[in-house]
Design a protein around this motif. Structure first.
Motif, PDB file in Angstrom:
ATOM      1  N   GLY A   4       0.853  -1.192   0.000  1.00 43.27           N
ATOM      2  CA  GLY A   4       0.000   0.000   0.000  1.00 43.27           C
ATOM      3  C   GLY A   4       0.891   1.244   0.000  1.00 43.27           C
ATOM      4  N   SER A   5       0.314   2.386  -0.419  1.00 46.54           N
ATOM      5  CA  SER A   5       1.143   3.590  -0.347  1.00 46.54           C
ATOM      6  C   SER A   5       1.271   4.046   1.102  1.00 46.54           C
ATOM      7  CB  SER A   5       0.593   4.702  -1.234  1.00 46.54           C
ATOM      8  OG  SER A   5      -0.731   4.991  -0.912  1.00 46.54           O
ATOM      9  N   GLN A   6       0.446   3.481   1.985  1.00 49.91           N
ATOM     10  CA  GLN A   6       0.605   3.805   3.410  1.00 49.91           C
ATOM     11  C   GLN A   6       1.981   3.360   3.900  1.00 49.91           C
ATOM     12  OE1 GLN A   6      -1.595   5.598   5.244  1.00 49.91           O
ATOM     13  NE2 GLN A   6      -0.022   5.604   6.819  1.00 49.91           N
ATOM     14  N   HIS A  74      -6.510  15.692  -4.393  1.00 51.64           N
ATOM     15  CA  HIS A  74      -6.263  15.859  -2.966  1.00 51.64           C
ATOM     16  C   HIS A  74      -7.376  15.207  -2.142  1.00 51.64           C
ATOM     17  CE1 HIS A  74      -6.504  18.293   0.805  1.00 51.64           C
ATOM     18  NE2 HIS A  74      -5.212  18.026   0.799  1.00 51.64           N
ATOM     19  N   ASN A  75      -6.974  14.549  -1.083  1.00 48.77           N
ATOM     20  CA  ASN A  75      -7.907  13.971  -0.117  1.00 48.77           C
ATOM     21  C   ASN A  75      -7.918  14.912   1.091  1.00 48.77           C
ATOM     22  OD1 ASN A  75      -9.147  12.527   1.908  1.00 48.77           O
ATOM     23  ND2 ASN A  75      -7.850  10.710   1.743  1.00 48.77           N
ATOM     24  N   PRO A  76      -9.007  15.584   1.462  1.00 49.01           N
ATOM     25  CA  PRO A  76     -10.377  15.322   1.051  1.00 49.01           C
ATOM     26  C   PRO A  76     -10.964  16.290   0.018  1.00 49.01           C
ATOM     27  CG  PRO A  76     -10.403  16.684   3.018  1.00 49.01           C
ATOM     28  CD  PRO A  76      -8.951  16.473   2.654  1.00 49.01           C
ATOM     29  N   ASP A 102       5.428  13.741  -3.099  1.00 49.90           N
ATOM     30  CA  ASP A 102       4.280  13.948  -3.993  1.00 49.90           C
ATOM     31  C   ASP A 102       3.385  12.710  -3.889  1.00 49.90           C
ATOM     32  OD1 ASP A 102       2.586  14.723  -6.030  1.00 49.90           O
ATOM     33  OD2 ASP A 102       4.001  14.268  -7.656  1.00 49.90           O
ATOM     34  N   ASP A 103       2.297  12.829  -3.111  1.00 50.60           N
ATOM     35  CA  ASP A 103       1.390  11.696  -2.912  1.00 50.60           C
ATOM     36  C   ASP A 103       0.412  11.650  -4.084  1.00 50.60           C
ATOM     37  OD1 ASP A 103      -0.619   9.949  -2.170  1.00 50.60           O
ATOM     38  OD2 ASP A 103      -0.608  10.539  -0.067  1.00 50.60           O
ATOM     39  N   GLN A 104       0.535  10.604  -4.887  1.00 49.11           N
ATOM     40  CA  GLN A 104      -0.282  10.458  -6.098  1.00 49.11           C
ATOM     41  C   GLN A 104      -1.262   9.291  -5.942  1.00 49.11           C
ATOM     42  OE1 GLN A 104      -0.104  11.933  -9.317  1.00 49.11           O
ATOM     43  NE2 GLN A 104       1.398  13.498  -8.800  1.00 49.11           N
ATOM     44  N   GLY A 130       2.488   6.159  -4.998  1.00 47.72           N
ATOM     45  CA  GLY A 130       1.246   5.871  -5.711  1.00 47.72           C
ATOM     46  C   GLY A 130       0.620   4.587  -5.184  1.00 47.72           C
ATOM     47  N   SER A 131      -0.552   4.280  -5.725  1.00 48.64           N
ATOM     48  CA  SER A 131      -1.343   3.187  -5.164  1.00 48.64           C
ATOM     49  C   SER A 131      -2.301   2.632  -6.207  1.00 48.64           C
ATOM     50  CB  SER A 131      -2.150   3.752  -3.990  1.00 48.64           C
ATOM     51  OG  SER A 131      -3.055   2.796  -3.509  1.00 48.64           O
ATOM     52  N   PHE A 132      -2.673   1.380  -6.035  1.00 53.33           N
ATOM     53  CA  PHE A 132      -3.728   0.804  -6.872  1.00 53.33           C
ATOM     54  C   PHE A 132      -5.061   0.720  -6.113  1.00 53.33           C
ATOM     55  CE2 PHE A 132       0.277  -0.556  -8.609  1.00 53.33           C
ATOM     56  CZ  PHE A 132       0.121  -0.173  -9.921  1.00 53.33           C
ATOM     57  N   SER A 133      -5.037   1.185  -4.862  1.00 54.28           N
ATOM     58  CA  SER A 133      -6.217   1.045  -4.001  1.00 54.28           C
ATOM     59  C   SER A 133      -7.453   1.718  -4.565  1.00 54.28           C
ATOM     60  CB  SER A 133      -5.945   1.674  -2.629  1.00 54.28           C
ATOM     61  OG  SER A 133      -5.034   0.907  -1.912  1.00 54.28           O
ATOM     62  N   LYS A 134      -7.269   2.910  -5.137  1.00 53.21           N
ATOM     63  CA  LYS A 134      -8.438   3.708  -5.496  1.00 53.21           C
ATOM     64  C   LYS A 134      -9.021   3.306  -6.838  1.00 53.21           C
ATOM     65  CE  LYS A 134      -7.515   5.898  -1.826  1.00 53.21           C
ATOM     66  NZ  LYS A 134      -8.314   5.773  -0.619  1.00 53.21           N
ATOM     67  N   VAL A 135      -8.259   2.555  -7.612  1.00 57.63           N
ATOM     68  CA  VAL A 135      -8.764   2.184  -8.929  1.00 57.63           C
ATOM     69  C   VAL A 135      -9.067   0.691  -9.006  1.00 57.63           C
ATOM     70  CG1 VAL A 135      -6.487   1.930  -9.975  1.00 57.63           C
ATOM     71  CG2 VAL A 135      -8.430   2.498 -11.409  1.00 57.63           C
ATOM     72  N   LEU A 140      -6.223  -4.908  -1.820  1.00 57.72           N
ATOM     73  CA  LEU A 140      -4.971  -5.356  -2.448  1.00 57.72           C
ATOM     74  C   LEU A 140      -3.903  -4.400  -1.963  1.00 57.72           C
ATOM     75  CD1 LEU A 140      -5.738  -5.883  -6.238  1.00 57.72           C
ATOM     76  CD2 LEU A 140      -5.202  -7.624  -4.534  1.00 57.72           C
ATOM     77  N   ARG A 141      -3.038  -4.820  -1.119  1.00 59.11           N
ATOM     78  CA  ARG A 141      -2.125  -3.864  -0.490  1.00 59.11           C
ATOM     79  C   ARG A 141      -0.891  -3.665  -1.372  1.00 59.11           C
ATOM     80  NH1 ARG A 141      -4.173  -0.695   1.237  1.00 59.11           N
ATOM     81  NH2 ARG A 141      -2.505  -0.021   2.619  1.00 59.11           N
ATOM     82  N   VAL A 142      -1.116  -2.989  -2.496  1.00 64.17           N
ATOM     83  CA  VAL A 142      -0.002  -2.745  -3.418  1.00 64.17           C
ATOM     84  C   VAL A 142       0.085  -1.254  -3.742  1.00 64.17           C
ATOM     85  CG1 VAL A 142       1.058  -3.300  -5.638  1.00 64.17           C
ATOM     86  CG2 VAL A 142      -0.256  -5.040  -4.433  1.00 64.17           C
TER      87      VAL A 142
HETATM   88  C1  PLP Z   1      -3.940  10.619  -0.194  1.00 66.04           C
HETATM   89  C2  PLP Z   1      -3.747   9.193   0.223  1.00 66.04           C
HETATM   90  N1  PLP Z   1      -2.496   8.699   0.311  1.00 66.04           N
HETATM   91  C3  PLP Z   1      -2.270   7.430   0.669  1.00 66.04           C
HETATM   92  C4  PLP Z   1      -3.314   6.586   0.992  1.00 66.04           C
HETATM   93  C5  PLP Z   1      -2.998   5.182   1.416  1.00 66.04           C
HETATM   94  O1  PLP Z   1      -3.594   4.268   0.536  1.00 66.04           O
HETATM   95  P1  PLP Z   1      -3.106   2.775   0.311  1.00 66.04           P
HETATM   96  O2  PLP Z   1      -2.209   2.409   1.469  1.00 66.04           O
HETATM   97  O3  PLP Z   1      -4.333   1.960   0.275  1.00 66.04           O
HETATM   98  O4  PLP Z   1      -2.353   2.755  -0.978  1.00 66.04           O
HETATM   99  C6  PLP Z   1      -4.625   7.060   0.939  1.00 66.04           C
HETATM  100  C7  PLP Z   1      -5.759   6.196   1.307  1.00 66.04           C
HETATM  101  O5  PLP Z   1      -6.897   6.597   1.389  1.00 66.04           O
HETATM  102  C8  PLP Z   1      -4.846   8.391   0.539  1.00 66.04           C
HETATM  103  O6  PLP Z   1      -6.089   8.900   0.456  1.00 66.04           O
END
Ligand code: PLP
Length: 298
Positions: A4-6, A74-76, A102-104, A130-135, A140-142
């Motif tokens: 995950g990008s976390q 941007h979140n939120p 740069d959080d993508q 970056g992350s595949f979580s949102k798409v 899937l922790r990638v």
């Molecule tokens: C801006 C942003 N960065 C990172 C993450 C972490 O996501 P993940 O670990 O699922 O890739 C999130 C999850 O909501 C996010 O909104």
């Protein structure tokens, strides 16, 4: 490749020393706030997208060790950082000697994604995550992290100490989906555009004193309520089976008690039911609903 990008955020934060100074948008994703606070960093709030202010803050603070922005979606708030602003930010980070993150993670949800910040200056100290979580699927922790080679070497060693590797099965599933990613992302954007418009219309109808302040991207509405403190409302909403995110959890300041984040990632019917229950909770009459019915909906 990160879990995950976390995990990418945690790895980046792990290089910080106590009291290192991190300029970070306010509000922002709580996982980033927690990763930096966990290292006892000092967070310096930056209004979202306000690069002029970033320059002023940098002069006032004398020292900035890291600048963290969510430049894609941007979140939120759903905002995107413009190309010129991105360029100025890369220059500013270089002038301050700060690492730029740069959080993508939400990039695939942008209709017209801007260049990665790292592309403005390939030699700069920029870490892109970056992350595949949102798409694809957040279970899937990638995720991934791209950075100058010495940073990758250090962070890879740290990652190996944490979990050796991101699970191969999750990676194989993502790999399998890669050829379809653009089509899946387009579908996801279409779904979210519909859900945002629907949620906005419901909001205007059910809670006319509340205002959506988000831009037209991403899975959230960022809403200014007519309350000074949303906590009692969020308790009542939760009692009615509706989960929202309090604005105060998306900040390291004492701002945003007035705001809530709605996730719109659900069906039209569930959104309608949830908004009705929320309006009832806001009006003070909130009969208990079956426990958990709509939890995770908003
Ligand atoms: C801006 C942003 N960065 C990172 C993450 C972490 O996501 P993940 O670990 O699922 O890739 C999130 C999850 O909501 C996010 O909104």
């Amino acid at each position: 490749v990160t879990t995950g990008s976390q995990q990418a955020l945690a790895l980046i934060a792990s290089e910080l020393e106590r009291n290192d100074r991190v300029m970070i948008e306010d509000p922002t994703y709580f996982g980033a706030i927690h990763a930096y606070l966990d290292r006892r960093a000092k967070l310096i709030p930056l209004p979202v997208g306000d690069i002029e202010r970033a320059g002023t803050i940098a002069i006032r603070e004398h020292r900035i060790d890291l600048i963290h922005v969510t430049s894609a979606v941007h979140n939120p708030t759903g905002r995107q950082l413009g190309r010129a602003a991105g360029h100025r930010l890369v220059e500013l980070a270089a002038r301050c000697g700060a690492t730029l993150v740069d959080d993508q993670a939400l990039r695939y949800l942008a209709d017209e994604p801007r260049p990665f910040l790292a592309a403005h200056d390939p030699g700069a100290d920029v870490i892109t995550i970056g992350s595949f979580s949102k798409v694809l699927w957040s279970a899937l922790r990638v995720g991934w992290l791209r950075a100058p080679a010495p940073t990758i070497t250090r962070l890879s060693a740290r990652k190996a100490a944490l979990d050796l590797a991101t699970p191969a099965l999750d990676q194989a599933l993502v790999h399998h989906c890669l050829p379809y990613l653009d089509a899946l992302a387009a579908h996801r954007r279409h779904q979210l555009a519909h859900a945002r418009a629907h949620a906005r219309a419901l909001l205007a109808e059910q809670l006319p004193g509340w205002h959506d302040e988000s831009d037209d991207h991403g899975p959230f509405l960022w809403v200014r309520t007519d309350l000074d403190d949303t906590d009692p409302l969020l308790d009542a909403a939760s009692h009615a089976g509706v989960a929202l995110t309090a604005g105060r959890t998306l900040t390291a300041t004492d701002r945003w008690n007035t705001h809530v984040r709605f996730a719109v990632t659900t069906t039209d019917d569930a959104l309608e039911t949830a908004m009705q229950r929320l309006a009832r909770a806001a009006g003070g009459s909130s009969p208990s609903e079956p426990a958990g019915f709509l939890h995770q909906v908003l």
